[in-house]
Scaffold this motif. Structure first.
Motif, PDB file in Angstrom:
ATOM      1  N   THR A 200       0.801  -1.238   0.142  1.00 22.66           N
ATOM      2  CA  THR A 200      -0.172   0.096  -0.084  1.00 22.66           C
ATOM      3  C   THR A 200       0.923   1.382   0.016  1.00 22.66           C
ATOM      4  O   THR A 200       0.537   2.300  -0.812  1.00 22.66           O
ATOM      5  CB  THR A 200      -0.902  -0.064   1.098  1.00 22.66           C
ATOM      6  OG1 THR A 200      -1.739  -1.015   1.251  1.00 22.66           O
ATOM      7  CG2 THR A 200      -1.812   1.380   1.209  1.00 22.66           C
ATOM      8  N   LYS A 201       1.988   1.111   0.769  1.00 17.96           N
ATOM      9  CA  LYS A 201       2.761   2.473   0.776  1.00 17.96           C
ATOM     10  C   LYS A 201       3.798   2.735  -0.253  1.00 17.96           C
ATOM     11  O   LYS A 201       3.806   3.776  -0.922  1.00 17.96           O
ATOM     12  CB  LYS A 201       3.629   2.352   1.907  1.00 17.96           C
ATOM     13  CG  LYS A 201       3.436   2.572   3.401  1.00 17.96           C
ATOM     14  CD  LYS A 201       4.273   2.346   4.307  1.00 17.96           C
ATOM     15  CE  LYS A 201       4.037   2.335   5.843  1.00 17.96           C
ATOM     16  NZ  LYS A 201       5.078   2.404   6.875  1.00 17.96           N
ATOM     17  N   ILE A 202       3.779   1.404  -0.917  1.00 19.65           N
ATOM     18  CA  ILE A 202       4.612   1.396  -2.561  1.00 19.65           C
ATOM     19  C   ILE A 202       3.657   2.183  -3.317  1.00 19.65           C
ATOM     20  O   ILE A 202       3.945   2.906  -4.256  1.00 19.65           O
ATOM     21  CB  ILE A 202       5.096   0.154  -2.983  1.00 19.65           C
ATOM     22  CG1 ILE A 202       6.381  -0.399  -1.802  1.00 19.65           C
ATOM     23  CG2 ILE A 202       5.518   0.041  -4.382  1.00 19.65           C
ATOM     24  CD1 ILE A 202       6.715  -1.722  -2.071  1.00 19.65           C
ATOM     25  N   ALA A 203       2.394   1.535  -3.498  1.00 28.35           N
ATOM     26  CA  ALA A 203       1.370   2.140  -4.320  1.00 28.35           C
ATOM     27  C   ALA A 203       1.170   3.850  -4.407  1.00 28.35           C
ATOM     28  O   ALA A 203       1.286   4.488  -5.173  1.00 28.35           O
ATOM     29  CB  ALA A 203       0.194   1.633  -4.459  1.00 28.35           C
ATOM     30  N   GLN A 204       1.215   4.232  -2.870  1.00 30.15           N
ATOM     31  CA  GLN A 204       0.828   5.558  -2.731  1.00 30.15           C
ATOM     32  C   GLN A 204       1.986   6.523  -2.869  1.00 30.15           C
ATOM     33  O   GLN A 204       1.707   7.359  -3.779  1.00 30.15           O
ATOM     34  CB  GLN A 204       0.450   5.695  -1.113  1.00 30.15           C
ATOM     35  CG  GLN A 204      -0.946   5.202  -0.752  1.00 30.15           C
ATOM     36  CD  GLN A 204      -1.029   5.216   0.685  1.00 30.15           C
ATOM     37  OE1 GLN A 204      -0.224   5.287   1.391  1.00 30.15           O
ATOM     38  NE2 GLN A 204      -2.207   4.843   1.093  1.00 30.15           N
ATOM     39  N   ARG A 205       3.468   5.814  -2.835  1.00 27.51           N
ATOM     40  CA  ARG A 205       4.384   6.712  -3.066  1.00 27.51           C
ATOM     41  C   ARG A 205       4.689   6.857  -4.558  1.00 27.51           C
ATOM     42  O   ARG A 205       5.262   7.858  -5.061  1.00 27.51           O
ATOM     43  CB  ARG A 205       5.789   6.249  -2.083  1.00 27.51           C
ATOM     44  CG  ARG A 205       6.736   7.121  -2.190  1.00 27.51           C
ATOM     45  CD  ARG A 205       7.897   6.646  -1.365  1.00 27.51           C
ATOM     46  NE  ARG A 205       9.096   7.521  -1.117  1.00 27.51           N
ATOM     47  CZ  ARG A 205       9.619   8.028  -0.043  1.00 27.51           C
ATOM     48  NH1 ARG A 205       8.913   7.731   1.009  1.00 27.51           N
ATOM     49  NH2 ARG A 205      10.385   8.929  -0.083  1.00 27.51           N
TER      50      ARG A 205
ATOM     51  N   PRO B 218       3.540 -10.070  -6.575  1.00 26.00           N
ATOM     52  CA  PRO B 218       2.691 -10.505  -5.711  1.00 26.00           C
ATOM     53  C   PRO B 218       2.609 -10.011  -4.581  1.00 26.00           C
ATOM     54  O   PRO B 218       1.645 -10.495  -3.472  1.00 26.00           O
ATOM     55  CB  PRO B 218       2.961 -12.218  -5.740  1.00 26.00           C
ATOM     56  CG  PRO B 218       4.383 -12.186  -5.968  1.00 26.00           C
ATOM     57  CD  PRO B 218       4.683 -11.014  -6.925  1.00 26.00           C
ATOM     58  N   ASP B 219       3.753  -9.555  -3.551  1.00 29.12           N
ATOM     59  CA  ASP B 219       3.754  -9.069  -2.323  1.00 29.12           C
ATOM     60  C   ASP B 219       5.166  -8.240  -2.494  1.00 29.12           C
ATOM     61  O   ASP B 219       5.809  -7.973  -3.399  1.00 29.12           O
ATOM     62  CB  ASP B 219       4.076 -10.230  -1.541  1.00 29.12           C
ATOM     63  CG  ASP B 219       5.057 -11.371  -1.774  1.00 29.12           C
ATOM     64  OD1 ASP B 219       5.985 -10.801  -2.420  1.00 29.12           O
ATOM     65  OD2 ASP B 219       5.096 -12.504  -1.586  1.00 29.12           O
ATOM     66  N   LYS B 220       5.177  -7.691  -0.969  1.00 24.69           N
ATOM     67  CA  LYS B 220       6.376  -6.757  -0.742  1.00 24.69           C
ATOM     68  C   LYS B 220       7.741  -7.313  -1.101  1.00 24.69           C
ATOM     69  O   LYS B 220       8.548  -6.864  -1.389  1.00 24.69           O
ATOM     70  CB  LYS B 220       6.099  -6.101   0.796  1.00 24.69           C
ATOM     71  CG  LYS B 220       6.580  -6.953   1.877  1.00 24.69           C
ATOM     72  CD  LYS B 220       6.783  -5.962   2.988  1.00 24.69           C
ATOM     73  CE  LYS B 220       7.223  -6.787   4.083  1.00 24.69           C
ATOM     74  NZ  LYS B 220       7.400  -6.010   5.385  1.00 24.69           N
ATOM     75  N   ARG B 221       7.746  -8.540  -0.628  1.00 20.69           N
ATOM     76  CA  ARG B 221       9.072  -9.361  -0.720  1.00 20.69           C
ATOM     77  C   ARG B 221       9.463  -9.428  -2.339  1.00 20.69           C
ATOM     78  O   ARG B 221      10.643  -9.108  -2.550  1.00 20.69           O
ATOM     79  CB  ARG B 221       8.948 -10.809  -0.343  1.00 20.69           C
ATOM     80  CG  ARG B 221      10.133 -11.510  -0.288  1.00 20.69           C
ATOM     81  CD  ARG B 221       9.927 -13.019  -0.147  1.00 20.69           C
ATOM     82  NE  ARG B 221      11.244 -13.998  -0.193  1.00 20.69           N
ATOM     83  CZ  ARG B 221      11.696 -14.243  -1.356  1.00 20.69           C
ATOM     84  NH1 ARG B 221      11.297 -14.041  -2.465  1.00 20.69           N
ATOM     85  NH2 ARG B 221      12.910 -15.044  -1.487  1.00 20.69           N
ATOM     86  N   ALA B 222       8.466  -9.598  -3.433  1.00 21.39           N
ATOM     87  CA  ALA B 222       8.811  -9.479  -4.725  1.00 21.39           C
ATOM     88  C   ALA B 222       9.384  -8.273  -5.013  1.00 21.39           C
ATOM     89  O   ALA B 222      10.365  -8.004  -5.936  1.00 21.39           O
ATOM     90  CB  ALA B 222       7.766  -9.732  -5.460  1.00 21.39           C
TER      91      ALA B 222
END
Length: 207
Positions: free
Chosen positions: A43-48, A61-65
């Protein structure tokens, strides 16, 4: 350096999509610097990155990726910078390259967003670069390819083993340098170069 399979769910087909993915990685780097890996979320990645959350999941698929893709970008950038330094031909012999390689790593630690937290991925997974090998082994293999090609060294199992040990030792000492000083303790960095140079001098033989 060694080519590693991308963690992307699918490769961006258009330049606009590729640029969007890079914005996501840039966003990931900024969040890592501010909040660490534990504070990283999609979510933070998308917002930023100013993209819809669905765009993130379209590629990751996830933050790890996302962190994995950023670690791979770090690895590629490190390899490109080292290759450029070695190709410049400003070395009397192979031993001069030890300091240059450390300088590249230290400079990235100081200047590349997210690198001081993620580096090549250990904060997320010690096998983040390649599921079949730990991150330091991947880095050592990449350096082996560059050094052998540039300095015409004999490519032997002993060389591979020596570089693997050198990378492990260098990683530990440089972590110590950056624990003591956010910009890297110059005296400890110098000790890392001295130790690794002395160790490799007993193992690397020019072909």
């Amino acid at each position: 350096m060694t080519e590693i399979r991308t963690p992307l769910r699918r490769r961006p087909a258009q330049r606009r999509s590729a640029e969007r993915v890079q914005r996501m990685l840039d966003a990931c780097a900024g969040i890592l610097d501010e909040d660490g890996y534990d504070g990283l979320t999609t979510t933070k990645i998308a917002q930023r990155a100013d993209v819809a959350i669905g765009s993130v999941y379209q590629f990751f698929p996830d933050k790890r990726a996302v962190a994995q893709a950023l670690a791979l970008r770090n690895f590629e950038q490190f390899g490109d910078r080292v290759a450029e330094r070695l190709a410049a031909g400003a070395f009397a012999d192979w031993s001069d390259s030890v300091g240059a390689i450390i300088e590249v790593f230290v400079d990235m630690h100081r200047t590349v967003p997210g690198f001081r937290v993620l580096r090549f991925g250990d904060v997320a997974d010690t096998n983040l670069l390649d599921a079949a090998a730990d991150n330091n082994s991947v880095v050592a293999e990449g350096l082996r390819e560059l050094v052998v090609r540039t300095f015409a060294l004999a490519d032997t199992p002993a060389l591979a083993r020596a570089l693997a040990v050198a990378v492990e030792a260098g990683d530990a000492i440089l972590k110590m340098a950056f624990r003591r000083n956010p910009d890297g303790d110059p005296a400890i960095i110098a000790e890392a170069e001295r130790l690794i140079h002395g160790y490799l001098a007993d193992h690397i033989v020019e072909a």
